[in-house]
Design an enzyme around this catalytic site. Structure first.
Site, mmCIF file in Angstrom:
data_model
loop_
_atom_site.group_PDB
_atom_site.id
_atom_site.type_symbol
_atom_site.label_atom_id
_atom_site.label_comp_id
_atom_site.label_asym_id
_atom_site.label_seq_id
_atom_site.Cartn_x
_atom_site.Cartn_y
_atom_site.Cartn_z
ATOM 1 C CD GLU A 129 -41.846 -85.931 21.241
ATOM 2 O OE1 GLU A 129 -41.640 -84.879 21.172
ATOM 3 O OE2 GLU A 129 -42.406 -86.972 21.599
ATOM 4 N NE ARG A 139 -39.290 -73.714 17.486
ATOM 5 C CZ ARG A 139 -39.343 -75.342 17.113
ATOM 6 N NH1 ARG A 139 -38.804 -75.765 15.987
ATOM 7 N NH2 ARG A 139 -39.101 -76.146 18.180
ATOM 8 C CE LYS A 173 -38.770 -83.691 16.035
ATOM 9 N NZ LYS A 173 -38.607 -84.024 17.805
HETATM 10 P P1 ATP Z 1 -40.384 -81.090 16.507
HETATM 11 O O1 ATP Z 1 -41.585 -80.212 16.204
HETATM 12 O O2 ATP Z 1 -39.663 -81.206 15.065
HETATM 13 O O3 ATP Z 1 -40.733 -81.832 17.001
HETATM 14 P P2 ATP Z 1 -39.069 -80.317 18.704
HETATM 15 O O4 ATP Z 1 -38.718 -79.333 18.574
HETATM 16 O O5 ATP Z 1 -40.330 -80.172 19.028
HETATM 17 O O6 ATP Z 1 -39.663 -80.208 16.770
HETATM 18 P P3 ATP Z 1 -37.318 -81.996 20.213
HETATM 19 O O7 ATP Z 1 -36.971 -83.433 19.708
HETATM 20 O O8 ATP Z 1 -37.926 -81.454 21.261
HETATM 21 O O9 ATP Z 1 -37.769 -80.698 18.898
HETATM 22 O O10 ATP Z 1 -35.802 -80.240 20.187
HETATM 23 C C1 ATP Z 1 -34.695 -80.705 20.899
HETATM 24 C C2 ATP Z 1 -34.532 -79.657 21.115
HETATM 25 O O11 ATP Z 1 -33.731 -78.875 19.678
HETATM 26 C C3 ATP Z 1 -35.503 -78.234 22.141
HETATM 27 O O12 ATP Z 1 -34.425 -77.330 23.063
HETATM 28 C C4 ATP Z 1 -35.322 -77.214 20.770
HETATM 29 O O13 ATP Z 1 -35.782 -75.847 21.503
HETATM 30 C C5 ATP Z 1 -34.646 -77.859 19.726
HETATM 31 N N1 ATP Z 1 -35.169 -77.005 18.658
HETATM 32 C C6 ATP Z 1 -36.140 -78.283 18.240
HETATM 33 N N2 ATP Z 1 -36.258 -77.483 16.302
HETATM 34 C C7 ATP Z 1 -35.404 -76.031 16.092
HETATM 35 C C8 ATP Z 1 -34.934 -75.337 15.323
HETATM 36 N N3 ATP Z 1 -35.463 -74.801 13.997
HETATM 37 N N4 ATP Z 1 -33.980 -74.242 15.612
HETATM 38 C C9 ATP Z 1 -33.748 -73.905 16.775
HETATM 39 N N5 ATP Z 1 -33.974 -74.642 17.963
HETATM 40 C C10 ATP Z 1 -34.484 -76.304 17.971
HETATM 41 MG MG MG Z 2 -40.673 -81.012 21.473
#
Ligand code: ATP
Ligand code: MG
Length: 637
Positions: A129, A357, A367
């Site tokens: 995102e 994760r 974020k």
């Molecule tokens: P945040 O909570 O920081 O917004 P998010 O998971 O919503 O994190 P996205 O931009 O949606 O962030 O994530 C893009 C990809 O990265 C997704 O496939 C998500 O599962 C993966 N991802 C995000 N954080 C992690 C993590 N800590 N470990 C492994 N994969 C991750």
């Molecule tokens: Mg997400």
């Protein structure tokens, strides 16, 4: 306990996150109300498995020890005291955890096997995102997708901006994500946007409604939440499709009636799986009271309503030709729902592959929190070397290869772990040590001038290898003179007439040490004794000739963790646990060879550690080079 519930609780207990654990523990607690064991009257493997999952999960264990869920605590302590064999599984798993690192390099090829149906091609996607810069957690997801698409199979990778929430998304973030994937050496064959499918998703939602598979709901969100928890149907669940369709149109137009509604999938309101209890699939963005609504960064004001992740993700995956969708384990409960959408709309099937994760101690990957430390000036920006962002860690001196290898090793594990940074930095050291040229620095403050009896009256230079074991690193010039410089930290420990080794030169006797009234060494006289045995001395010191060459001025920076505790827990005030001082700097003089170093070079300063050149001599403040210390996984680094 049926196997569905058992699997759900088991996988939930392997996630160290309060939000995931609370509903799981609540259910488990309810289940145990009138039971001693999970399987009925006797201890079974299910008890042992759940017990060890709980025991290995620090967050869950904390809740149980504090008796937050009474029946679970009763069951847990009863097993602990009366059935010592439940501990065995924990021991085995702890040992396993220790050996995983060793075996990890083989594991990458092992988990290729886990992708089904790869003969018909492999298309993966990385769906960030655009609401922040990529962090080390995203790097794991990106590397895994890249690995399957390009290394394990000859397939392709889609970079998809999952831009369904105008509240948080910005062009700046989108650009940074493209750049950062470039830094990581990850190439995608296509860049796509969920927002490009808004019209199609709208129509697919209309189809769901027409088929009786979705409905417009204006139940108060709080009541919706309660109904879902209590497995009750919404009062609007059976409203005619024509009525829902008309409301959906009003939602699109943003009318007052429309604004009261959301669209929910009509799945199973009383399913054991909470994700199946009529999830929301279309809604209005929820702006907070202090927020002014702003347009979507790509579609502007064209849309009043947006599809949820739950709805958009499976559909876009299917439409784009994704064959294998990698998702983090916290979505495991939603896999059933994902498949339901594709079936209900008669769309192409996509395989799901769950991975854990990753989190790191002494930092945070949210974020919101990362933006906060940037916005409040706690760090200098998203690329600050203290930030767990891709930019930050690379700037701190982590190599892309190390990061990639590290993440691929984590690959198939489904345990959400809070990694210690030391493993990663220790791996990094192994990769930089064989190639990092050796340089010398002395600290400017309290620098010690040294007179060398037997040293050359006229300085001269000698060519030496830049790396003791790797001639490919090249050569450098060492200047020899009868006036040299030592570090105060070394000189202050000298005793008169002690035999020391002057590195890259030979032995010498310390003949005189002059100190100021405060005890600072201000001058040292040494006498060369080159026939001395360098293997016999205790002190081997680095030095620089004080003349005969142009020394290079530099700032040596060292950084600390952002957090003063390992893991922020729910409700912790970030401000309270931010380390007050996380950066220190020392002025130093470096050997003249350093003048040619450029930004991004990694060197070792003899006896001081590894450093990454952040600014070359031309770019640094006042003609000073800027060097960042690279942690090696030992000491506080
Ligand atoms: P945040 O909570 O920081 O917004 P998010 O998971 O919503 O994190 P996205 O931009 O949606 O962030 O994530 C893009 C990809 O990265 C997704 O496939 C998500 O599962 C993966 N991802 C995000 N954080 C992690 C993590 N800590 N470990 C492994 N994969 C991750
Ligand atoms: Mg997400």
């Amino acid at each position: 306990m049926n196997s569905h519930d058992f699997l759900r609780i088991q996988s939930g207990l392997s996630i160290q996150d309060f939000k995931t654990l609370e509903p799981i523990l609540l259910d488990f607690n309810r289940f145990l109300t009138l039971r001693t064991f999970v399987g009925g009257y006797t201890l079974s493997q299910k008890d042992k498995t759940l017990w060890s999952n709980l025991r290995m999960n620090k967050v869950a264990l904390g809740l149980i020890r504090r008796s937050a869920f009474l029946n679970v605590t009763r069951w847990f302590t009863y097993l602990e005291t009366t059935c010592p064999e439940v501990q065995d599984e924990v021991k085995v798993r702890q040992n396993e955890a220790k050996t995983t690192t060793a075996q990890a390099s083989q594991s990458a090829s092992r988990y290729n096997m886990q992708l089904q149906d790869t003969e018909n091609g492999v298309v993966t996607r990385f769906p960030p995102e655009p609401s922040g810069y990529l962090h080390i957690g995203h790097a794991k997801a990106a590397f895994l997708n890249d690995y399957f698409a390009h290394d394990a199979f000859k397939g392709s990778l889609i970079l998809r901006f999952d831009d369904t929430n105008p509240k948080k998304e910005k062009q700046e973030y989108e650009d940074s994500i493209v750049e950062d994937l470039g830094l990581l050496g990850i190439k995608s064959q296509r860049i796509t946007y969920t927002s490009d499918y808004f019209e199609q998703l709208y129509q697919l939602c209309q189809k769901l409604i027409s088929d009786g598979n979705a409905y417009a709901d204006d139940t108060d969100p709080e009541i919706q939440k309660k109904d879902r928890y209590n497995r009750l149907p919404s009062a609007r669940r059976d409203r005619p499709a024509s009525e829902s369709l008309a409301i959906f149109k009003e939602m699109r137009d943003g009318t007052n009636v429309g604004k009261q509604h959301c669209i929910r999938a009509r799945i199973v309101f009383d399913s054991d799986n909470g994700a199946m209890r009529d999830p929301i699939i279309y809604r209005f963005p929820r702006w907070e009271e202090d927020e002014t609504p702003h347009p979507h960064h790509r579609t502007g004001w064209a849309w009043n309503i947006y599809p949820t992740y739950d709805f958009a993700c499976p559909l876009v995956d299917s439409l784009e030709g994704v064959t294998h969708a990698l998702r983090t384990t916290e979505y495991a409960d939603r896999n059933e729902q994902y498949e339901w959408f594709l079936k209900a709309l008669d769309m192409r099937h996509v395989y799901l592959w769950d991975f854990a994760r990753i989190n790191f101690i002494r930092t945070f990957l949210s974020k919101r929190k990362l933006s906060k430390v940037v916005d409040t000036g706690r760090v200098t920006g998203w690329d600050d070397p203290r930030m767990p962002t891709v930019r930050g860690i690379l700037r701190r001196g982590l190599t892309v290869n190390t990061l990639r290898e590290f993440m691929l090793k984590q690959g198939p594990s489904r345990n959400v772990v809070n990694m210690d940074w030391t493993t990663l930095w220790a791996m990094n050291k192994k990769s930089i040590d064989p190639v990092a040229p050796r340089h010398t620095a002395v600290e400017e403050k309290y620098i010690v001038p040294v007179t060398v009896i037997g040293g050359p009256d006229i300085p001269y230079g000698e060519t030496r290898p830049k790396h003791p074991k790797n001639p490919a690193v090249g050569t450098k010039m060492i200047a020899f003179a009868n006036k040299i410089l030592f570090d105060q930290a070394d000189a202050t420990l000298f005793k008169e007439d002690e035999e020391i080794t002057v590195m890259a030169w030979g032995n010498a006797f310390v003949r005189r040490i002059t100190r100021s009234d405060e005890g600072v060494v201000t001058d040292v006289l040494i006498e060369l004794y080159l026939e001395g045995n360098v293997a016999k001395t205790d002190k081997k010191v680095h030095w620089l000739a004080a003349c005969g060459s142009e020394l290079v001025k530099a700032e040596l920076w060292d950084f600390d963790y952002l957090l003063s505790k390992d893991t922020l827990e729910k409700g912790d005030d970030l401000e309270r646990f931010l380390n007050p001082v996380t950066a220190t700097t020392t002025d130093a003089l470096l050997d003249s060879n350093s003048a040619t170093l450029s930004e991004g070079d990694t060197i070792q300063l003899e006896r001081k550690g590894y450093f990454r050149v952040d600014k070359s001599i031309n770019k640094g403040p006042g003609g000073k080079m800027v060097l960042f210390k690279i942690p090696t996984g030992t000491l506080k680094g």
